[in-house]
Design a protein around this motif. Sequence first.
Motif, PDB file in Angstrom:
ATOM      1  N   SER A 237      93.236 -39.439 126.844  1.00  0.00           N
ATOM      2  CA  SER A 237      92.878 -38.140 126.292  1.00  0.00           C
ATOM      3  C   SER A 237      92.679 -37.130 127.433  1.00  0.00           C
ATOM      4  CB  SER A 237      91.610 -38.296 125.453  1.00  0.00           C
ATOM      5  OG  SER A 237      91.253 -37.084 124.868  1.00  0.00           O
ATOM      6  N   THR A 238      92.063 -37.576 128.518  1.00  0.00           N
ATOM      7  CA  THR A 238      91.877 -36.704 129.686  1.00  0.00           C
ATOM      8  C   THR A 238      93.224 -36.259 130.233  1.00  0.00           C
ATOM      9  OG1 THR A 238      89.850 -37.891 130.258  1.00  0.00           O
ATOM     10  CG2 THR A 238      90.860 -36.594 132.013  1.00  0.00           C
ATOM     11  N   LEU A 239      94.170 -37.188 130.297  1.00  0.00           N
ATOM     12  CA  LEU A 239      95.492 -36.866 130.842  1.00  0.00           C
ATOM     13  C   LEU A 239      96.247 -35.895 129.941  1.00  0.00           C
ATOM     14  CD1 LEU A 239      96.402 -40.446 132.101  1.00  0.00           C
ATOM     15  CD2 LEU A 239      96.185 -38.400 133.529  1.00  0.00           C
ATOM     16  N   GLN A 240      96.174 -36.143 128.630  1.00  0.00           N
ATOM     17  CA  GLN A 240      96.882 -35.269 127.692  1.00  0.00           C
ATOM     18  C   GLN A 240      96.295 -33.860 127.721  1.00  0.00           C
ATOM     19  OE1 GLN A 240      98.416 -36.294 124.165  1.00  0.00           O
ATOM     20  NE2 GLN A 240      99.123 -38.283 124.837  1.00  0.00           N
ATOM     21  N   LEU A 241      94.969 -33.813 127.687  1.00  0.00           N
ATOM     22  CA  LEU A 241      94.289 -32.521 127.692  1.00  0.00           C
ATOM     23  C   LEU A 241      94.640 -31.738 128.957  1.00  0.00           C
ATOM     24  CD1 LEU A 241      91.957 -30.822 126.357  1.00  0.00           C
ATOM     25  CD2 LEU A 241      90.502 -31.890 128.041  1.00  0.00           C
ATOM     26  N   SER A 242      94.690 -32.451 130.065  1.00  0.00           N
ATOM     27  CA  SER A 242      95.001 -31.796 131.329  1.00  0.00           C
ATOM     28  C   SER A 242      96.427 -31.235 131.291  1.00  0.00           C
ATOM     29  CB  SER A 242      94.812 -32.817 132.455  1.00  0.00           C
ATOM     30  OG  SER A 242      95.097 -32.228 133.685  1.00  0.00           O
ATOM     31  N   ASN A 243      97.349 -31.985 130.700  1.00  0.00           N
ATOM     32  CA  ASN A 243      98.715 -31.456 130.549  1.00  0.00           C
ATOM     33  C   ASN A 243      98.727 -30.230 129.640  1.00  0.00           C
ATOM     34  OD1 ASN A 243      99.818 -33.349 132.203  1.00  0.00           O
ATOM     35  ND2 ASN A 243     100.705 -34.600 130.580  1.00  0.00           N
ATOM     36  N   HIS A 244      97.956 -30.283 128.557  1.00  0.00           N
ATOM     37  CA  HIS A 244      97.912 -29.125 127.646  1.00  0.00           C
ATOM     38  C   HIS A 244      97.381 -27.899 128.380  1.00  0.00           C
ATOM     39  CE1 HIS A 244      97.587 -32.128 124.046  1.00  0.00           C
ATOM     40  NE2 HIS A 244      98.788 -32.071 124.557  1.00  0.00           N
ATOM     41  N   LEU A 245      96.379 -28.107 129.220  1.00  0.00           N
ATOM     42  CA  LEU A 245      95.845 -26.967 129.983  1.00  0.00           C
ATOM     43  C   LEU A 245      96.910 -26.383 130.907  1.00  0.00           C
ATOM     44  CD1 LEU A 245      92.231 -28.189 130.851  1.00  0.00           C
ATOM     45  CD2 LEU A 245      92.833 -26.142 129.555  1.00  0.00           C
TER      46      LEU A 245
ATOM     47  N   ILE B  58      99.025 -23.704 129.348  1.00  0.00           N
ATOM     48  CA  ILE B  58      98.457 -22.392 129.006  1.00  0.00           C
ATOM     49  C   ILE B  58      97.779 -21.692 130.178  1.00  0.00           C
ATOM     50  CG2 ILE B  58      98.162 -22.884 126.536  1.00  0.00           C
ATOM     51  CD1 ILE B  58      95.190 -23.466 127.115  1.00  0.00           C
ATOM     52  N   LYS B  59      97.592 -22.409 131.297  1.00  0.00           N
ATOM     53  CA  LYS B  59      96.927 -21.777 132.440  1.00  0.00           C
ATOM     54  C   LYS B  59      97.920 -21.615 133.583  1.00  0.00           C
ATOM     55  CE  LYS B  59      92.132 -23.189 131.969  1.00  0.00           C
ATOM     56  NZ  LYS B  59      91.001 -22.746 132.752  1.00  0.00           N
ATOM     57  N   ASP B  60      97.828 -20.493 134.275  1.00  0.00           N
ATOM     58  CA  ASP B  60      98.695 -20.283 135.438  1.00  0.00           C
ATOM     59  C   ASP B  60      98.210 -21.160 136.583  1.00  0.00           C
ATOM     60  OD1 ASP B  60     100.212 -18.433 134.142  1.00  0.00           O
ATOM     61  OD2 ASP B  60      98.956 -16.733 134.773  1.00  0.00           O
ATOM     62  N   ASN B  61      99.153 -21.688 137.327  1.00  0.00           N
ATOM     63  CA  ASN B  61      98.849 -22.466 138.545  1.00  0.00           C
ATOM     64  C   ASN B  61      97.893 -23.631 138.306  1.00  0.00           C
ATOM     65  OD1 ASN B  61     100.330 -20.610 140.094  1.00  0.00           O
ATOM     66  ND2 ASN B  61      98.545 -19.228 140.138  1.00  0.00           N
ATOM     67  N   TYR B  62      97.957 -24.205 137.119  1.00  0.00           N
ATOM     68  CA  TYR B  62      97.069 -25.339 136.828  1.00  0.00           C
ATOM     69  C   TYR B  62      97.803 -26.640 137.134  1.00  0.00           C
ATOM     70  CZ  TYR B  62      93.877 -28.478 134.461  1.00  0.00           C
ATOM     71  OH  TYR B  62      92.991 -29.486 134.188  1.00  0.00           O
ATOM     72  N   GLU B  63      97.201 -27.417 137.998  1.00  0.00           N
ATOM     73  CA  GLU B  63      97.827 -28.702 138.330  1.00  0.00           C
ATOM     74  C   GLU B  63      97.226 -29.791 137.450  1.00  0.00           C
ATOM     75  OE1 GLU B  63      98.276 -31.760 142.035  1.00  0.00           O
ATOM     76  OE2 GLU B  63      97.470 -29.752 142.471  1.00  0.00           O
ATOM     77  N   SER B  64      98.076 -30.493 136.702  1.00  0.00           N
ATOM     78  CA  SER B  64      97.583 -31.577 135.836  1.00  0.00           C
ATOM     79  C   SER B  64      96.944 -32.675 136.673  1.00  0.00           C
ATOM     80  CB  SER B  64      98.734 -32.208 135.058  1.00  0.00           C
ATOM     81  OG  SER B  64      99.274 -31.302 134.160  1.00  0.00           O
ATOM     82  N   LEU B  65      95.954 -33.331 136.086  1.00  0.00           N
ATOM     83  CA  LEU B  65      95.378 -34.511 136.735  1.00  0.00           C
ATOM     84  C   LEU B  65      96.413 -35.637 136.692  1.00  0.00           C
ATOM     85  CD1 LEU B  65      91.960 -34.400 134.852  1.00  0.00           C
ATOM     86  CD2 LEU B  65      92.231 -34.042 137.318  1.00  0.00           C
ATOM     87  N   SER B  66      96.385 -36.500 137.684  1.00  0.00           N
ATOM     88  CA  SER B  66      97.279 -37.658 137.661  1.00  0.00           C
ATOM     89  C   SER B  66      96.536 -38.860 137.079  1.00  0.00           C
ATOM     90  CB  SER B  66      97.761 -37.991 139.065  1.00  0.00           C
ATOM     91  OG  SER B  66      96.757 -38.724 139.741  1.00  0.00           O
ATOM     92  N   TYR B  67      97.305 -39.869 136.666  1.00  0.00           N
ATOM     93  CA  TYR B  67      96.641 -41.059 136.107  1.00  0.00           C
ATOM     94  C   TYR B  67      95.766 -41.729 137.160  1.00  0.00           C
ATOM     95  CZ  TYR B  67      99.962 -44.259 138.340  1.00  0.00           C
ATOM     96  OH  TYR B  67     100.685 -44.975 139.249  1.00  0.00           O
ATOM     97  N   LYS B  68      96.109 -41.520 138.421  1.00  0.00           N
ATOM     98  CA  LYS B  68      95.299 -42.101 139.503  1.00  0.00           C
ATOM     99  C   LYS B  68      93.924 -41.424 139.560  1.00  0.00           C
ATOM    100  CE  LYS B  68      99.500 -42.977 142.079  1.00  0.00           C
ATOM    101  NZ  LYS B  68     100.306 -42.731 143.267  1.00  0.00           N
TER     102      LYS B  68
END
Length: 436
Positions: free
Chosen positions: A337-345, A348-358
């Motif tokens: 859920s953390t990973l999916q949410l981070s991708n969703h962010l 919609i956000k400029d320059n947002y780097e998704s969290l990695s599974y690591k």
Amino acid sequence: MSLTISNEKVFVGSIIHTNESGELIIIDHGAIYIDTDSGKICNIIVNPKSDDIKNKNVTVLSGSQFLIPGFIDCHIHAVQLPNLGIGYDKKLLEWLETYTFPLERKYVDESFAKRVFNTVVRQTIKQGTTTACYFASLYSKASLILGQEALSIGQRAFIGKLSMNEKRSDNYYESTEDSIKNISKFIQDLDNLNSPLIKSIITPRFALSCDMTLMKELGTLAKEKNLRIQTHVSENLDEIQAVKNKFPKHSSYTAVYDAAGLLTNKTVLAHGIYLSDDEIALLKIRNTAVIHCPLSNTCLKSGLCDVQRFKRGGLKIGLGSDVSGGPSYSILDSIRSTLQLSNHLSFIKDNYESLSYKDVFHMATLGGAAALAIDDQVGNFKVDKEFDALVVDTDIAEGLLNNLQQCTLEERFQKFIYSGDDRNIIEVYVRGRKVK
Ligand code: GUN
Ligand code: FE
């Protein structure tokens, strides 16, 4: 002739964990030696020779198996398990009134408490939760039963008897006097269990359930007894407005807890979705951790929590299932859920780097341990730390992960994180003792 030492056990095989910087460490072939009396790791050898394991009590993992540190659920309401998966038509404050408080009042019934808590501990262990930080019950007896269940089944657990002294028409609160008396007795009773695995944690429910007098008393008690503290912060916009109305002199939700002395380097705050930059800076100064609860934040429609802001602010971050705000007690589900949410962010956000599974695996293990101030004991594999571990098998007959093609160890680990489930967690160890 050398003899097998009976109080030592050795695991030989692939090992995956993270270090303090959050980097993933993958050891294709290693040996971890455990002193089964203390449950501590006494040696780690990379690429052991046959002489290193000769005459030892050795478990050799198969080629489809690897060891990882146990998962740490930094925020779970044990009493709410019977409501798992229901009530998501309401947002936080209405959800509490409609579904949560009525269920929580049932824990005056001690046999109900025992039945639910036995299930909570067994089921969370089955999902790989070796450490759970529990919101238990307002009632001391029920809270003690949770401690007893965790002790007898073998989970590492923080048990929080809830403190709530704001008057309610359904009587689901304690007077300030009872609240202080009951929490002190509870801490003593839990201490009497005399287990290194079971500890009490000071648990004011949230700023809307407690007045400043009680919160200050709890802050003082935590300091005197060197106890951890847990509560909720900045989860929902209506909640935040209500906190503002209740404590108009304080500049923020976080400032309310600070004024009560509740922000310490052993405090964990669940949610924190709407924390301002100033609040994050204050938490950094206090070395207070935030616990990310993405499943609950989504199901109760509380909001989108940007964990990267906490990372940039240098905060300690753990993961919480927040049962039953969250509909799953599996930390693997919270990771996803953390990973999916981070991708969703990132959409919609400029320059947002998704969290990695690591990154998120780190939060579920050593990051959570640091949040709970137990990273000197668990969270990764190091000599002198206690052995809390999962044996993962990515090639089980009935599972989703039969290897239909050759994968590297890192790919198999990635498959487990994204597509595995409890069937792939074939053994669970807490302090060197096998509990699944
Ligand atoms: N805030 C106060 N109590 C609760 C609770 O039980 N669950 C969640 N998610 N937030 C809360
Ligand atoms: Fe919660």
